[in-house]
Design an enzyme around this catalytic site. Structure first.
Site, short mmCIF file in Angstrom:
data_model
loop_
_atom_site.label_atom_id
_atom_site.label_comp_id
_atom_site.label_asym_id
_atom_site.label_seq_id
_atom_site.Cartn_x
_atom_site.Cartn_y
_atom_site.Cartn_z
N THR A 148 -8.10 -3.77 3.43
CA THR A 148 -6.79 -4.41 3.68
C THR A 148 -6.91 -5.78 4.34
O THR A 148 -6.16 -6.68 3.99
CB THR A 148 -5.94 -3.55 4.65
OG1 THR A 148 -6.40 -2.23 4.60
CG2 THR A 148 -4.48 -3.65 4.37
N ASP A 179 -6.75 5.77 -1.99
CA ASP A 179 -6.64 4.63 -1.07
C ASP A 179 -5.99 3.51 -1.87
O ASP A 179 -6.63 2.90 -2.73
CB ASP A 179 -8.00 4.20 -0.49
CG ASP A 179 -7.82 3.19 0.64
OD1 ASP A 179 -6.71 2.61 0.75
OD2 ASP A 179 -8.77 2.97 1.40
N ASP A 185 -11.50 6.88 1.33
CA ASP A 185 -12.41 5.77 1.04
C ASP A 185 -13.53 6.19 0.10
O ASP A 185 -13.97 5.41 -0.75
CB ASP A 185 -13.10 5.28 2.33
CG ASP A 185 -12.15 4.61 3.31
OD1 ASP A 185 -11.38 3.75 2.86
OD2 ASP A 185 -12.20 4.95 4.51
N GLU A 195 -4.01 7.70 2.16
CA GLU A 195 -4.15 7.16 3.49
C GLU A 195 -2.80 6.91 4.16
O GLU A 195 -2.63 7.08 5.36
CB GLU A 195 -4.91 5.82 3.42
CG GLU A 195 -5.00 5.17 4.78
CD GLU A 195 -5.79 3.89 4.79
OE1 GLU A 195 -6.00 3.30 3.72
OE2 GLU A 195 -6.19 3.49 5.88
N ASP A 214 0.81 -1.23 0.00
CA ASP A 214 0.00 0.00 0.00
C ASP A 214 0.84 1.27 0.00
O ASP A 214 0.54 2.23 -0.71
CB ASP A 214 -1.09 0.01 1.08
CG ASP A 214 -0.67 -0.57 2.40
OD1 ASP A 214 0.54 -0.79 2.58
OD2 ASP A 214 -1.55 -0.80 3.23
C1 2IP Z 1 -11.31 0.26 5.69
C2 2IP Z 1 -11.94 -0.91 4.99
C3 2IP Z 1 -12.88 -1.57 5.94
C4 2IP Z 1 -14.02 -0.66 6.31
C5 2IP Z 1 -13.47 0.65 6.86
C6 2IP Z 1 -12.40 1.28 5.96
O1 2IP Z 1 -10.27 0.78 4.91
O2 2IP Z 1 -12.66 -0.52 3.83
O3 2IP Z 1 -13.32 -2.74 5.35
O4 2IP Z 1 -14.82 -1.28 7.27
O5 2IP Z 1 -14.52 1.54 6.99
O6 2IP Z 1 -11.88 2.41 6.56
P1 2IP Z 1 -16.05 -2.25 6.88
O7 2IP Z 1 -15.49 -3.41 6.15
O8 2IP Z 1 -16.68 -2.60 8.18
O9 2IP Z 1 -16.93 -1.41 6.02
P2 2IP Z 1 -8.77 0.13 4.88
O10 2IP Z 1 -8.89 -1.31 4.60
O11 2IP Z 1 -8.16 0.93 3.78
O12 2IP Z 1 -8.18 0.43 6.23
CA CA Z 2 -9.86 2.36 3.11
CA CA Z 3 -6.21 1.38 2.65
#
Ligand code: 2IP
Ligand code: CA
Ligand code: CA
Length: 350
Positions: free
Chosen positions: A131, A126, A271, A51, A26
């Protein structure tokens, strides 16, 4: 010279090809997107945000600033400092992917000129959304009504551009590196989607999905019971559950769901910016849930204000400055937004 939209798609495609490397991926992807866009459009330098921080722990526990160097050889040397000397092959493969020229061969995309000037926009990246699912790497998660509840499918690259002055998202690219396996070669096949919502221009690689009479919602598995219960009254069937904020937003753009409702502050500008531009290009948008409910209670008859991407939250630190603090509702058809807000109007605490 190719335009900004084409450049956003090209960097997302290059990023998609680096996603095979789990450690480092990433940070490196974000730096390669910054590097490629900043080289092609110097007006964007200093306005490309993401991010990740470019600091990375090296093999000895010190810090290395990851960046794309002038030559593949220099990039290999830098990556070796992070990965350790025994990872020569990985460093070479990564450097090769990062320095590769991507040719898209997308004639529809090549013919688009959205008229967006690089000096007027900022970028949110992002490099890998979802992840946890990316690291988990599950391939065999069965879709429910077309929506993958988890697994690699939900790992996406998100690159969006917003108007520097107003914060409104204007260009968006969502890249799905793990869309499907090629049945012949067994290799991953990706795909990408783009959208333009600039001035009165609305262009998108997707067509607006037909609205269901009663909206079906997609939710995070972490969504609370009060919200889930209230949304039952919409009559659109059981909510779809999926990982990945970007993936859930994509499900709305694809018409697999009519709305994504999130009552918590767990998403950030990186996001939502790119998917938001695509949803706007399809005639929809993304609003702050709390703000929209407040406006509704106050009897506002005008349009609900959408999320913006240019100003950090005052009094917050780090990533929290860019959190979508009031939750969100994503939609294509405004009647579905109204139905969702009506259903959630009396939920305590919202
Ligand atoms: C995360 C990822 C998570 C999501 C969260 C994001 O971003 O998309 O899946 O939570 O909101 O911030 P959820 O799966 O409950 O919707 P990252 O993977 O980039 O940290
Ligand atoms: Ca994200
Ligand atoms: Ca990410």
């Amino acid at each position: 010279m190719a335009g900004l939209l084409q450049a956003l798609v090209a960097v997302s495609q290059k990023a998609a090809e680096v996603e095979d490397f789990k450690t480092l991926a990433d940070v490196l992807i974000q730096e390669l997107i910054k590097h490629d866009l900043g080289t092609q459009f110097p007006e964007l330098r200093g306005h490309i945000h993401g991010e990740e921080s470019s600091e990375f722990r090296d093999a000895e526990g010190g810090t290395v600033t990851v960046r794309v160097c002038a030559t593949p050889g220099d990039t290999v040397a830098l990556l070796l400092a992070v990965l350790g000397p025994e990872q020569m092959r990985a460093a070479e493969l990564l450097a090769e992917a990062v320095h590769r020229e991507v040719t898209l061969g997308d004639t529809e995309l090549a013919s688009i000129n959205p008229g967006v000037s690089p000096e007027d926009v900022g970028i949110w990246i992002d490099p890998i959304d979802s992840t946890n699912e990316f690291i988990g790497g599950r391939e065999d998660v069965a879709a429910v009504d077309g929506v993958a509840p988890g697994g690699l499918r939900s790992a996406l690259v998100l690159v969006g551009a917003f108007d520097r002055r107003t914060g409104v998202p204007v260009l968006g690219v969502i890249n799905e590196p793990f869309f499907q396996r090629d049945p012949q070669t067994g290799r991953w096949q990706g795909r990408y989607h783009w959208g333009v919502a600039h001035g009165s221009t609305r262009l998108c690689s997707l067509s607006p999905p037909a609205p269901r009479p009663c909206p079906r919602v997609v939710l995070s598995r972490a969504e609370g019971p009060a919200v889930r219960r209230a949304l039952d009254s919409l009559g659109g069937g059981p909510p779809l559950l999926a990982a990945g904020a970007g993936y859930k937003l994509l499900c709305v753009a694809l018409g697999l769901a009519d709305a994504f409702v999130l009552s918590q502050a767990t998403t950030f500008a990186w996001d939502s910016c790119a998917p938001h531009a695509i949803l706007r290009a399809l005639g929809g948008g993304v609003v702050a849930l709390e703000g929209a409910l407040r406006a509704r209670r106050e009897g506002g008859s005008g349009e609900t204000p959408e999320l913006r991407y240019h100003r950090p939250q005052p009094g917050r630190e780090g990533a929290e400055r860019w959190a979508n603090r009031e939750g969100l509702v994503a939609f294509v058809h405004p009647q579905h937004l109204r139905a969702v807000l009506a259903a959630l109007g009396d939920v305590p605490g919202l």
